[in-house]
Design a protein around this motif. Sequence first.
Motif, mmCIF file in Angstrom:
data_model
loop_
_atom_site.group_PDB
_atom_site.id
_atom_site.type_symbol
_atom_site.label_atom_id
_atom_site.label_comp_id
_atom_site.label_asym_id
_atom_site.label_seq_id
_atom_site.Cartn_x
_atom_site.Cartn_y
_atom_site.Cartn_z
ATOM 1 N N ASN A 1 33.824 -29.188 76.721
ATOM 2 C CA ASN A 1 34.913 -30.157 76.722
ATOM 3 C C ASN A 1 34.439 -31.566 77.031
ATOM 4 O O ASN A 1 35.267 -32.480 77.146
ATOM 5 N N ALA A 2 33.143 -31.764 77.183
ATOM 6 C CA ALA A 2 32.617 -33.096 77.441
ATOM 7 C C ALA A 2 32.884 -33.998 76.238
ATOM 8 O O ALA A 2 32.759 -33.569 75.088
ATOM 9 N N PRO A 3 33.257 -35.258 76.469
ATOM 10 C CA PRO A 3 33.601 -36.154 75.349
ATOM 11 C C PRO A 3 32.500 -36.284 74.316
ATOM 12 O O PRO A 3 32.774 -36.322 73.108
ATOM 13 N N GLU A 4 31.238 -36.355 74.759
ATOM 14 C CA GLU A 4 30.165 -36.530 73.785
ATOM 15 C C GLU A 4 30.012 -35.315 72.880
ATOM 16 O O GLU A 4 29.642 -35.439 71.702
ATOM 17 N N ILE A 5 30.330 -34.127 73.415
ATOM 18 C CA ILE A 5 30.253 -32.917 72.591
ATOM 19 C C ILE A 5 31.427 -32.876 71.616
ATOM 20 O O ILE A 5 31.264 -32.544 70.436
ATOM 21 N N LEU A 6 32.610 -33.209 72.101
ATOM 22 C CA LEU A 6 33.770 -33.238 71.217
ATOM 23 C C LEU A 6 33.581 -34.259 70.104
ATOM 24 O O LEU A 6 33.993 -34.029 68.960
ATOM 25 N N ALA A 7 32.955 -35.390 70.427
ATOM 26 C CA ALA A 7 32.689 -36.405 69.398
ATOM 27 C C ALA A 7 31.730 -35.869 68.348
ATOM 28 O O ALA A 7 31.916 -36.081 67.140
ATOM 29 N N ALA A 8 30.676 -35.173 68.780
ATOM 30 C CA ALA A 8 29.713 -34.603 67.836
ATOM 31 C C ALA A 8 30.374 -33.549 66.950
ATOM 32 O O ALA A 8 30.101 -33.469 65.743
ATOM 33 N N GLU A 9 31.256 -32.753 67.526
ATOM 34 C CA GLU A 9 31.956 -31.742 66.736
ATOM 35 C C GLU A 9 32.924 -32.378 65.749
ATOM 36 O O GLU A 9 33.118 -31.871 64.635
ATOM 37 N N ALA A 10 33.534 -33.509 66.145
ATOM 38 C CA ALA A 10 34.426 -34.217 65.221
ATOM 39 C C ALA A 10 33.635 -34.786 64.044
ATOM 40 O O ALA A 10 34.101 -34.763 62.893
ATOM 41 N N ARG A 11 32.423 -35.292 64.316
ATOM 42 C CA ARG A 11 31.579 -35.783 63.219
ATOM 43 C C ARG A 11 31.186 -34.650 62.288
ATOM 44 O O ARG A 11 31.101 -34.829 61.061
ATOM 45 N N SER A 12 30.945 -33.484 62.852
ATOM 46 C CA SER A 12 30.611 -32.330 62.025
ATOM 47 C C SER A 12 31.788 -31.941 61.141
ATOM 48 O O SER A 12 31.616 -31.607 59.960
ATOM 49 N N SER A 13 32.988 -31.986 61.698
ATOM 50 C CA SER A 13 34.182 -31.669 60.913
ATOM 51 C C SER A 13 34.374 -32.677 59.782
ATOM 52 O O SER A 13 34.737 -32.306 58.655
ATOM 53 N N ALA A 14 34.120 -33.952 60.081
ATOM 54 C CA ALA A 14 34.235 -34.978 59.040
ATOM 55 C C ALA A 14 33.218 -34.748 57.926
ATOM 56 O O ALA A 14 33.519 -34.935 56.741
ATOM 57 N N ALA A 15 32.009 -34.321 58.306
ATOM 58 C CA ALA A 15 30.991 -34.033 57.291
ATOM 59 C C ALA A 15 31.409 -32.858 56.415
ATOM 60 O O ALA A 15 31.069 -32.805 55.221
ATOM 61 N N GLY A 16 32.171 -31.927 56.974
ATOM 62 C CA GLY A 16 32.666 -30.807 56.178
ATOM 63 C C GLY A 16 33.619 -31.258 55.087
ATOM 64 O O GLY A 16 33.666 -30.662 53.995
ATOM 65 N N GLU A 17 34.367 -32.312 55.356
ATOM 66 C CA GLU A 17 35.286 -32.836 54.331
ATOM 67 C C GLU A 17 34.515 -33.484 53.182
ATOM 68 O O GLU A 17 35.006 -33.544 52.052
ATOM 69 N N GLU A 18 33.316 -33.983 53.464
ATOM 70 C CA GLU A 18 32.492 -34.536 52.385
ATOM 71 C C GLU A 18 32.123 -33.449 51.377
ATOM 72 O O GLU A 18 31.970 -33.727 50.182
ATOM 73 N N VAL A 19 31.978 -32.231 51.846
ATOM 74 C CA VAL A 19 31.697 -31.113 50.930
ATOM 75 C C VAL A 19 32.882 -30.912 49.993
ATOM 76 O O VAL A 19 32.703 -30.732 48.775
ATOM 77 N N ASN A 20 34.085 -30.935 50.548
ATOM 78 C CA ASN A 20 35.272 -30.780 49.702
ATOM 79 C C ASN A 20 35.384 -31.899 48.682
ATOM 80 O O ASN A 20 35.768 -31.675 47.524
ATOM 81 N N LYS A 21 35.051 -33.108 49.100
ATOM 82 C CA LYS A 21 35.099 -34.238 48.165
ATOM 83 C C LYS A 21 34.075 -34.063 47.052
ATOM 84 O O LYS A 21 34.347 -34.374 45.877
ATOM 85 N N ALA A 22 32.880 -33.575 47.404
ATOM 86 C CA ALA A 22 31.847 -33.368 46.381
ATOM 87 C C ALA A 22 32.242 -32.256 45.414
ATOM 88 O O ALA A 22 31.999 -32.360 44.197
ATOM 89 N N LEU A 23 32.852 -31.200 45.926
ATOM 90 C CA LEU A 23 33.311 -30.117 45.055
ATOM 91 C C LEU A 23 34.372 -30.603 44.077
ATOM 92 O O LEU A 23 34.446 -30.143 42.929
ATOM 93 N N ALA A 24 35.192 -31.535 44.522
ATOM 94 C CA ALA A 24 36.247 -32.055 43.654
ATOM 95 C C ALA A 24 35.675 -32.805 42.457
ATOM 96 O O ALA A 24 36.346 -32.945 41.421
ATOM 97 N N GLY A 25 34.426 -33.278 42.580
ATOM 98 C CA GLY A 25 33.820 -34.011 41.474
ATOM 99 C C GLY A 25 33.552 -33.159 40.251
ATOM 100 O O GLY A 25 33.341 -33.689 39.157
ATOM 101 N N LYS A 26 33.561 -31.835 40.378
ATOM 102 C CA LYS A 26 33.322 -30.950 39.240
ATOM 103 C C LYS A 26 34.618 -30.419 38.635
ATOM 104 O O LYS A 26 34.574 -29.724 37.620
ATOM 105 N N LEU A 27 35.729 -30.728 39.259
ATOM 106 C CA LEU A 27 37.003 -30.191 38.801
ATOM 107 C C LEU A 27 37.719 -31.172 37.880
ATOM 108 O O LEU A 27 37.500 -32.384 37.953
ATOM 109 N N PRO A 28 38.588 -30.661 36.986
ATOM 110 C CA PRO A 28 39.384 -31.555 36.142
ATOM 111 C C PRO A 28 40.317 -32.407 36.996
ATOM 112 O O PRO A 28 40.675 -32.040 38.120
ATOM 113 N N SER A 29 40.689 -33.558 36.459
ATOM 114 C CA SER A 29 41.633 -34.435 37.144
ATOM 115 C C SER A 29 42.813 -34.720 36.229
ATOM 116 O O SER A 29 42.661 -34.837 35.007
#
Length: 409
Positions: free
Chosen positions: A14-42
């Motif tokens: 629950n330390a703030p620095e750990i929660l911040a690192a985990e939030a950055r990891s979660s944000a990086a996970g959304e980059e995967v979804n954005k990259a996957l969307a690049g192969k899909l029709p629009s």
Amino acid sequence: MTSSGSYAFSSVGNAPEILAAEARSSAAGEEVNKALAGKLPSVGLLATAGGGTEINDVDEGRRTGGTYSYALGLDIPLYQGGRADAAISAARADHRASAQAAKDRRVATAYELALALARISQQREAIAILDRQQRTLHRLAGEVKAEIKGGATSRVDVDDVNRQLAHIAVAREEAQLAVTEAEYTTRRLGISADAKLPDTAGLGLPESEQELVALAMRENPRVKERMARVEGAEARVTQAKGKMLPTVSAGVRLTGEQGLLADVDDSHQGVAEVRFSLPIYTGGSRSATIRQRADEKLSALLERDAAVEGVVAAVRSAIDRRNKARRMLTLAEVEKRSAATMLEGLRAERKVGERSTFDEIRAIENFANAELNLTQARYQLRAADYTLAAETGQMDRLVSSMPVAEPVK
């Protein structure tokens, strides 16, 4: 109810620095979804609606009415020169790297807390030893004063007792200061300074250097993060090169407009098309991007090598520290037993007049120093074990296996 020590290490997450690192990891996970969307029709829709008025100069008539138009499009990427796959690979590598960075932060925070608690425990033991020595000397000081009156001792023995008492007072303040410094970490993390220390025995760490280094290469989060960064850099090189290749896509368009005004034609049409795009000259920007990505890959490789060398050096240093601490612990135990035997024998001889008060004062000091050396050896051994647990990536497992207790008030 579990112990406060269990709470201490389970609450590190629950330390703030750990929660911040985990939030950055979660944000990086959304980059995967954005990259996957690049192969899909629009699919896109554009529609407008409005009204207008027109005046006819021939028959001086006025006409008012509404108009609307629409455009519905579907784009389907067919071939992108591998850039979409490379973007997905890069995003996934970045996500793995950020996840390892979050784990590294958890391990580092737990390691920092473990060392702080070990330091607090050692200094408190030292204070208890000094307090016992102080009480013994106070008692001896009274005996010395009585012996002075009887002529059995001199003023020098009184001065020596006072010297030791003054030394103890200074050493005690130094130990209290060390406790205060170590408590900075516990206060920052909201952990009780009385929290129980974690036991590394349950980790089952190997003894040999080769096995410990191999374990660190597999599990150390810094090494795994740097390896993931290399994979991401390689994918970005491929992505940059893919932008020099042609792209092929298919599209379907439905458009139309209709209105009551004479100047607005009623029309509806559908178009299906295949588009081919080939970059011929870009002013050198894309080739510069390729060189930039290649340099970033080289940097990632060098950072990985530096991380590997650093972890190997840290493991070997911790092994050496552990071996020396074990020898120091063995010698300190022997020293304490010898000092205790000497003190006991000297006191027996002093009772029959064969030893002086000065001799007992020295024996008391020797015994206290032996006890202090023993606490220092235990701390060094514990610190070495914690370092090995951290560098082999096992401190996180040690912490997560501990049950949660009530918060420390």
